[in-house]
Design a protein around this motif. Structure first.
Motif, PDB file in Angstrom:
ATOM      1  N   ALA A 146       0.821  -1.215   0.000  1.00 21.71           N
ATOM      2  CA  ALA A 146       0.000   0.000   0.000  1.00 21.71           C
ATOM      3  C   ALA A 146       0.855   1.266   0.000  1.00 21.71           C
ATOM      4  O   ALA A 146       0.602   2.191  -0.772  1.00 21.71           O
ATOM      5  CB  ALA A 146      -0.939   0.008   1.206  1.00 21.71           C
ATOM      6  N   SER A 152      -3.729   0.334  -4.052  1.00 21.63           N
ATOM      7  CA  SER A 152      -4.843   0.848  -3.250  1.00 21.63           C
ATOM      8  C   SER A 152      -5.334  -0.252  -2.313  1.00 21.63           C
ATOM      9  O   SER A 152      -5.091  -1.442  -2.541  1.00 21.63           O
ATOM     10  CB  SER A 152      -5.988   1.296  -4.157  1.00 21.63           C
ATOM     11  OG  SER A 152      -6.610   0.175  -4.744  1.00 21.63           O
ATOM     12  N   TYR A 153      -6.040   0.149  -1.270  1.00 28.47           N
ATOM     13  CA  TYR A 153      -6.623  -0.835  -0.354  1.00 28.47           C
ATOM     14  C   TYR A 153      -7.574  -1.754  -1.118  1.00 28.47           C
ATOM     15  O   TYR A 153      -7.625  -2.948  -0.852  1.00 28.47           O
ATOM     16  CB  TYR A 153      -7.379  -0.143   0.773  1.00 28.47           C
ATOM     17  CG  TYR A 153      -6.511   0.558   1.808  1.00 28.47           C
ATOM     18  CD1 TYR A 153      -5.131   0.653   1.665  1.00 28.47           C
ATOM     19  CD2 TYR A 153      -7.074   1.113   2.930  1.00 28.47           C
ATOM     20  CE1 TYR A 153      -4.350   1.280   2.614  1.00 28.47           C
ATOM     21  CE2 TYR A 153      -6.303   1.751   3.897  1.00 28.47           C
ATOM     22  CZ  TYR A 153      -4.941   1.828   3.727  1.00 28.47           C
ATOM     23  OH  TYR A 153      -4.187   2.447   4.678  1.00 28.47           O
ATOM     24  N   MET A 167      -9.505  -5.410   4.824  1.00 23.20           N
ATOM     25  CA  MET A 167      -8.153  -4.990   4.445  1.00 23.20           C
ATOM     26  C   MET A 167      -7.772  -3.700   5.168  1.00 23.20           C
ATOM     27  O   MET A 167      -6.663  -3.577   5.699  1.00 23.20           O
ATOM     28  CB  MET A 167      -8.061  -4.802   2.926  1.00 23.20           C
ATOM     29  CG  MET A 167      -6.684  -4.372   2.444  1.00 23.20           C
ATOM     30  SD  MET A 167      -5.337  -5.501   2.901  1.00 23.20           S
ATOM     31  CE  MET A 167      -5.800  -6.963   1.996  1.00 23.20           C
ATOM     32  N   LYS A 168      -8.694  -2.748   5.204  1.00 18.68           N
ATOM     33  CA  LYS A 168      -8.408  -1.488   5.905  1.00 18.68           C
ATOM     34  C   LYS A 168      -8.114  -1.744   7.375  1.00 18.68           C
ATOM     35  O   LYS A 168      -7.201  -1.139   7.940  1.00 18.68           O
ATOM     36  CB  LYS A 168      -9.587  -0.526   5.756  1.00 18.68           C
ATOM     37  CG  LYS A 168      -9.723   0.061   4.375  1.00 18.68           C
ATOM     38  CD  LYS A 168     -10.899   1.007   4.324  1.00 18.68           C
ATOM     39  CE  LYS A 168     -11.056   1.644   2.963  1.00 18.68           C
ATOM     40  NZ  LYS A 168     -12.200   2.572   2.920  1.00 18.68           N
ATOM     41  N   ILE A 171      -4.576  -3.321   7.801  1.00 18.64           N
ATOM     42  CA  ILE A 171      -3.510  -2.333   7.622  1.00 18.64           C
ATOM     43  C   ILE A 171      -3.503  -1.346   8.786  1.00 18.64           C
ATOM     44  O   ILE A 171      -2.444  -1.004   9.315  1.00 18.64           O
ATOM     45  CB  ILE A 171      -3.637  -1.627   6.258  1.00 18.64           C
ATOM     46  CG1 ILE A 171      -3.321  -2.635   5.135  1.00 18.64           C
ATOM     47  CG2 ILE A 171      -2.712  -0.416   6.179  1.00 18.64           C
ATOM     48  CD1 ILE A 171      -3.537  -2.114   3.736  1.00 18.64           C
TER      49      ILE A 171
END
Length: 185
Positions: A146, A152-153, A167-168, A171
């Motif tokens: 990223a 991108s996410y 995913m967000k 991270i």
């Protein structure tokens, strides 16, 4: 909205003409998209001169691949931006490999050093590398992809076959762990 639809239709038409070898149509494609694509490339490379070089390669690829563009699958700018982003990432990786071959620098050290917007002192860079190593492999890879490779996410979520929110969260939790580790030093 009608204006955006009209611009997209003109770009679709010019792409179809460019696919048939129409240089004037391709010049219009370039005029309508070069600023956007330059921004995409520059965001990944962080180097204006390298971005200009890659942008030339991008338009050669677009010219060569214009016949493969399918308007029903994506907008022309999305298709071209994907080519631009992938070309920029390839260029960055190639430059990093050349740099590694030249000085033997570890990939993690080099990736961190090359993405810093301001020079990072060596002791801070070493601390960041050590903290990254504390993360599990997936978190470490997603954070690198990223922030160092420009993914991108949404792209990472699709690649990992997980929802975007997941995913967000992965991270964000990894970044929180990094922050705690770096603050402890």
């Amino acid at each position: 909205m009608a204006e955006a639809d009209a611009a997209r239709a003109r770009l679709n038409d010019d792409m179809a003409l460019a696919a048939q070898g129409d240089r004037a149509a391709f010049a219009r494609v370039y005029a309508r998209t070069s600023n956007k694509l330059y921004g995409v490339v520059l965001r990944v490379l962080h180097d204006r001169e390298a971005a200009e070089d890659v942008l030339q390669e991008v338009y050669l690829k677009i010219w060569d691949r214009a016949a493969s563009f399918e308007p029903g699958r994506a907008s022309p700018i999305t298709w071209m931006a994907t080519i631009a982003r992938n070309s920029a990432i390839d260029s960055r990786r190639s430059r990093e490999r050349r740099h590694e071959d030249a000085d033997g620098t570890d990939l993690a050290d080099r990736g961190i050093a090359s993405t810093a917007s301001a020079p990072m002192p060596a002791d801070e860079r070493i601390g960041l590398v050590q903290c990254l190593r504390l993360l599990d492999e997936h978190q470490r890879q997603f954070i690198r992809s990223a922030f160092f490779d420009g993914y991108s996410y949404a792209e990472l979520a699709q690649h990992a076959s997980v929802p975007l929110g997941t995913m967000k969260s992965w991270i964000r939790r990894g970044l929180d762990r990094l922050r705690l580790c770096l603050d402890a030093d």
